[in-house]
Design a protein around this motif. Sequence first.
Motif, PDB file in Angstrom:
ATOM      1  N   ILE A 155     -16.889 -27.020 -25.600  1.00  0.00           N
ATOM      2  CA  ILE A 155     -17.650 -27.255 -26.836  1.00  0.00           C
ATOM      3  C   ILE A 155     -16.728 -27.235 -28.054  1.00  0.00           C
ATOM      4  O   ILE A 155     -16.819 -28.090 -28.940  1.00  0.00           O
ATOM      5  CB  ILE A 155     -18.764 -26.200 -27.002  1.00  0.00           C
ATOM      6  CG1 ILE A 155     -19.837 -26.369 -25.928  1.00  0.00           C
ATOM      7  CG2 ILE A 155     -19.409 -26.312 -28.392  1.00  0.00           C
ATOM      8  CD1 ILE A 155     -20.866 -25.238 -25.907  1.00  0.00           C
ATOM      9  N   ASP A 156     -15.839 -26.262 -28.085  1.00  0.00           N
ATOM     10  CA  ASP A 156     -14.904 -26.149 -29.215  1.00  0.00           C
ATOM     11  C   ASP A 156     -14.074 -27.419 -29.371  1.00  0.00           C
ATOM     12  O   ASP A 156     -13.839 -27.906 -30.494  1.00  0.00           O
ATOM     13  CB  ASP A 156     -13.977 -24.951 -29.018  1.00  0.00           C
ATOM     14  CG  ASP A 156     -14.700 -23.612 -29.190  1.00  0.00           C
ATOM     15  OD1 ASP A 156     -15.823 -23.606 -29.711  1.00  0.00           O
ATOM     16  OD2 ASP A 156     -14.116 -22.574 -28.793  1.00  0.00           O
ATOM     17  N   LYS A 157     -13.636 -27.970 -28.259  1.00  0.00           N
ATOM     18  CA  LYS A 157     -12.805 -29.175 -28.317  1.00  0.00           C
ATOM     19  C   LYS A 157     -13.623 -30.396 -28.723  1.00  0.00           C
ATOM     20  O   LYS A 157     -13.155 -31.252 -29.490  1.00  0.00           O
ATOM     21  CB  LYS A 157     -12.132 -29.395 -26.961  1.00  0.00           C
ATOM     22  CG  LYS A 157     -11.095 -28.335 -26.642  1.00  0.00           C
ATOM     23  CD  LYS A 157     -10.473 -28.545 -25.274  1.00  0.00           C
ATOM     24  CE  LYS A 157      -9.416 -27.465 -25.007  1.00  0.00           C
ATOM     25  NZ  LYS A 157      -8.777 -27.588 -23.682  1.00  0.00           N
ATOM     26  N   ILE A 158     -14.843 -30.479 -28.197  1.00  0.00           N
ATOM     27  CA  ILE A 158     -15.699 -31.613 -28.551  1.00  0.00           C
ATOM     28  C   ILE A 158     -16.089 -31.558 -30.027  1.00  0.00           C
ATOM     29  O   ILE A 158     -16.173 -32.587 -30.704  1.00  0.00           O
ATOM     30  CB  ILE A 158     -16.949 -31.638 -27.646  1.00  0.00           C
ATOM     31  CG1 ILE A 158     -16.545 -32.025 -26.216  1.00  0.00           C
ATOM     32  CG2 ILE A 158     -18.006 -32.613 -28.178  1.00  0.00           C
ATOM     33  CD1 ILE A 158     -17.653 -31.881 -25.190  1.00  0.00           C
ATOM     34  N   ARG A 159     -16.292 -30.356 -30.557  1.00  0.00           N
ATOM     35  CA  ARG A 159     -16.657 -30.225 -31.964  1.00  0.00           C
ATOM     36  C   ARG A 159     -15.568 -30.784 -32.877  1.00  0.00           C
ATOM     37  O   ARG A 159     -15.862 -31.334 -33.945  1.00  0.00           O
ATOM     38  CB  ARG A 159     -16.955 -28.772 -32.325  1.00  0.00           C
ATOM     39  CG  ARG A 159     -17.463 -28.613 -33.757  1.00  0.00           C
ATOM     40  CD  ARG A 159     -17.909 -27.207 -34.062  1.00  0.00           C
ATOM     41  NE  ARG A 159     -19.145 -26.836 -33.407  1.00  0.00           N
ATOM     42  CZ  ARG A 159     -20.341 -27.231 -33.816  1.00  0.00           C
ATOM     43  NH1 ARG A 159     -20.452 -28.045 -34.860  1.00  0.00           N
ATOM     44  NH2 ARG A 159     -21.425 -26.837 -33.192  1.00  0.00           N
ATOM     45  N   ASP A 160     -14.318 -30.628 -32.487  1.00  0.00           N
ATOM     46  CA  ASP A 160     -13.220 -31.193 -33.291  1.00  0.00           C
ATOM     47  C   ASP A 160     -13.418 -32.694 -33.483  1.00  0.00           C
ATOM     48  O   ASP A 160     -13.246 -33.226 -34.587  1.00  0.00           O
ATOM     49  CB  ASP A 160     -11.870 -30.927 -32.608  1.00  0.00           C
ATOM     50  CG  ASP A 160     -11.482 -29.460 -32.643  1.00  0.00           C
ATOM     51  OD1 ASP A 160     -12.054 -28.714 -33.448  1.00  0.00           O
ATOM     52  OD2 ASP A 160     -10.598 -29.073 -31.845  1.00  0.00           O
ATOM     53  N   THR A 161     -13.782 -33.365 -32.396  1.00  0.00           N
ATOM     54  CA  THR A 161     -14.009 -34.812 -32.474  1.00  0.00           C
ATOM     55  C   THR A 161     -15.285 -35.124 -33.241  1.00  0.00           C
ATOM     56  O   THR A 161     -15.324 -36.060 -34.059  1.00  0.00           O
ATOM     57  CB  THR A 161     -14.097 -35.409 -31.049  1.00  0.00           C
ATOM     58  OG1 THR A 161     -12.819 -35.314 -30.425  1.00  0.00           O
ATOM     59  CG2 THR A 161     -14.523 -36.867 -31.088  1.00  0.00           C
ATOM     60  N   ALA A 162     -16.338 -34.356 -32.979  1.00  0.00           N
ATOM     61  CA  ALA A 162     -17.612 -34.589 -33.679  1.00  0.00           C
ATOM     62  C   ALA A 162     -17.431 -34.485 -35.191  1.00  0.00           C
ATOM     63  O   ALA A 162     -17.934 -35.317 -35.957  1.00  0.00           O
ATOM     64  CB  ALA A 162     -18.651 -33.576 -33.196  1.00  0.00           C
ATOM     65  N   SER A 163     -16.703 -33.476 -35.631  1.00  0.00           N
ATOM     66  CA  SER A 163     -16.482 -33.265 -37.067  1.00  0.00           C
ATOM     67  C   SER A 163     -15.625 -34.364 -37.677  1.00  0.00           C
ATOM     68  O   SER A 163     -15.816 -34.755 -38.832  1.00  0.00           O
ATOM     69  CB  SER A 163     -15.812 -31.908 -37.295  1.00  0.00           C
ATOM     70  OG  SER A 163     -16.620 -30.851 -36.809  1.00  0.00           O
ATOM     71  N   SER A 164     -14.675 -34.862 -36.915  1.00  0.00           N
ATOM     72  CA  SER A 164     -13.759 -35.884 -37.427  1.00  0.00           C
ATOM     73  C   SER A 164     -14.428 -37.235 -37.610  1.00  0.00           C
ATOM     74  O   SER A 164     -14.000 -38.046 -38.437  1.00  0.00           O
ATOM     75  CB  SER A 164     -12.560 -36.030 -36.478  1.00  0.00           C
ATOM     76  OG  SER A 164     -11.843 -34.823 -36.380  1.00  0.00           O
ATOM     77  N   HIS A 165     -15.488 -37.491 -36.839  1.00  0.00           N
ATOM     78  CA  HIS A 165     -16.102 -38.825 -36.856  1.00  0.00           C
ATOM     79  C   HIS A 165     -17.581 -38.824 -37.233  1.00  0.00           C
ATOM     80  O   HIS A 165     -18.266 -39.826 -37.027  1.00  0.00           O
ATOM     81  CB  HIS A 165     -15.946 -39.470 -35.471  1.00  0.00           C
ATOM     82  CG  HIS A 165     -14.526 -39.694 -35.070  1.00  0.00           C
ATOM     83  ND1 HIS A 165     -13.811 -40.801 -35.456  1.00  0.00           N
ATOM     84  CD2 HIS A 165     -13.676 -38.936 -34.324  1.00  0.00           C
ATOM     85  CE1 HIS A 165     -12.577 -40.727 -34.945  1.00  0.00           C
ATOM     86  NE2 HIS A 165     -12.473 -39.599 -34.261  1.00  0.00           N
ATOM     87  N   ASN A 166     -18.094 -37.710 -37.764  1.00  0.00           N
ATOM     88  CA  ASN A 166     -19.525 -37.635 -38.102  1.00  0.00           C
ATOM     89  C   ASN A 166     -20.394 -38.004 -36.901  1.00  0.00           C
ATOM     90  O   ASN A 166     -21.318 -38.812 -37.006  1.00  0.00           O
ATOM     91  CB  ASN A 166     -19.871 -38.542 -39.287  1.00  0.00           C
ATOM     92  CG  ASN A 166     -19.277 -38.021 -40.584  1.00  0.00           C
ATOM     93  OD1 ASN A 166     -18.756 -36.915 -40.634  1.00  0.00           O
ATOM     94  ND2 ASN A 166     -19.356 -38.839 -41.626  1.00  0.00           N
ATOM     95  N   ARG A 167     -20.084 -37.405 -35.785  1.00  0.00           N
ATOM     96  CA  ARG A 167     -20.804 -37.733 -34.558  1.00  0.00           C
ATOM     97  C   ARG A 167     -21.788 -36.637 -34.151  1.00  0.00           C
ATOM     98  O   ARG A 167     -21.606 -35.469 -34.461  1.00  0.00           O
ATOM     99  CB  ARG A 167     -19.822 -37.959 -33.405  1.00  0.00           C
ATOM    100  CG  ARG A 167     -19.114 -39.308 -33.490  1.00  0.00           C
ATOM    101  CD  ARG A 167     -18.078 -39.465 -32.392  1.00  0.00           C
ATOM    102  NE  ARG A 167     -17.468 -40.791 -32.482  1.00  0.00           N
ATOM    103  CZ  ARG A 167     -16.322 -41.122 -31.896  1.00  0.00           C
ATOM    104  NH1 ARG A 167     -15.648 -40.216 -31.195  1.00  0.00           N
ATOM    105  NH2 ARG A 167     -15.837 -42.344 -32.006  1.00  0.00           N
TER     106      ARG A 167
END
Length: 328
Positions: A155-167
Amino acid sequence: MPEKIKKIGVFTSGGDAPGMNAAIRSVVRACAYYNIECVGIYRGYEGLMEGDFKPMDARSVRGIINKGGTILKSARSKEFRTKEGRQKAFEKLNEAGVDALVAIGGDGTFTGALVFNEEYGFPVMGIPGTIDNDIVGTSHTLGFDTAQNTVVEAIDKIRDTASSHNRLFFIEVMGRDVGHIALNTGIAGGAEEILIPEEDLGLDRLVDSLNKSRKSGKSSSIVIVAEGDKIGKNIFELKDYVDENMEGYDVRVSVLGHMQRGGSPSCFDRVLASRMGVKAVDSLLEGKSGYMVGLINNAMELTPLDNAIKGKTKINLELLRVSDIMST
């Protein structure tokens, strides 16, 4: 019940879970401590019927406490569900001089052990090994803690991507019938919503909640979904619904799958497995049978296998409330 147990067999069955090897190690070394023989039974009930046994001593289990999976392998068996299959197993155990069994697994494993115990009066003791934590009679099953840590890291790793791309990410975790993994990891991972079988959030309420989160200033969101959640037919249907009813989010799906089963067991699971293995052997030597070893109020306790199988675990209502507050 034999007057004196001289040889104990240990096996793993059903889905593997981190900590199973640590439990095998504990059973074998407890047997060595009491100067009784121990045999490892390969491939669960399949190996039991085929007599696939191997003598194990204290040195044969060195270096496995940190390993995931199970060195004894695991398999599901349709034949053992028949009287003929169980008769085969009973004969193989008698031929090998095995006096008692320690079964490591979940409710399917315990069901087989209980029926075998009732039919032949054969001493059995269960150790709960399943990442879902869906067995009554213990606060923690083997592998649950490790699986949670694995999920939180993802989850922590996926959140990095989610935050970077407004996903918006829907992350599916294991939990076919219960939401223990989803609820705990959702809170630990800071998820905006947690969908579990025990609580029907509803599609419209889900969209309303996500819109509320965005209006509060959140530019990305994480939704944890237990695989048994009943809102949609599957996690991809949830994605399609949100795509159709919300604008401004790039919606993605991540199914963590079997990675949750693997990996080196946590410190908690290693200690728990060690305690459970010793308790299982101690209990058999005390003449007890037909029980499961479990952790209750930080003490090793016994629960009748029948209760462990038929009971249903309850979701922690306090955690549900904490989840609602944290998603504000």
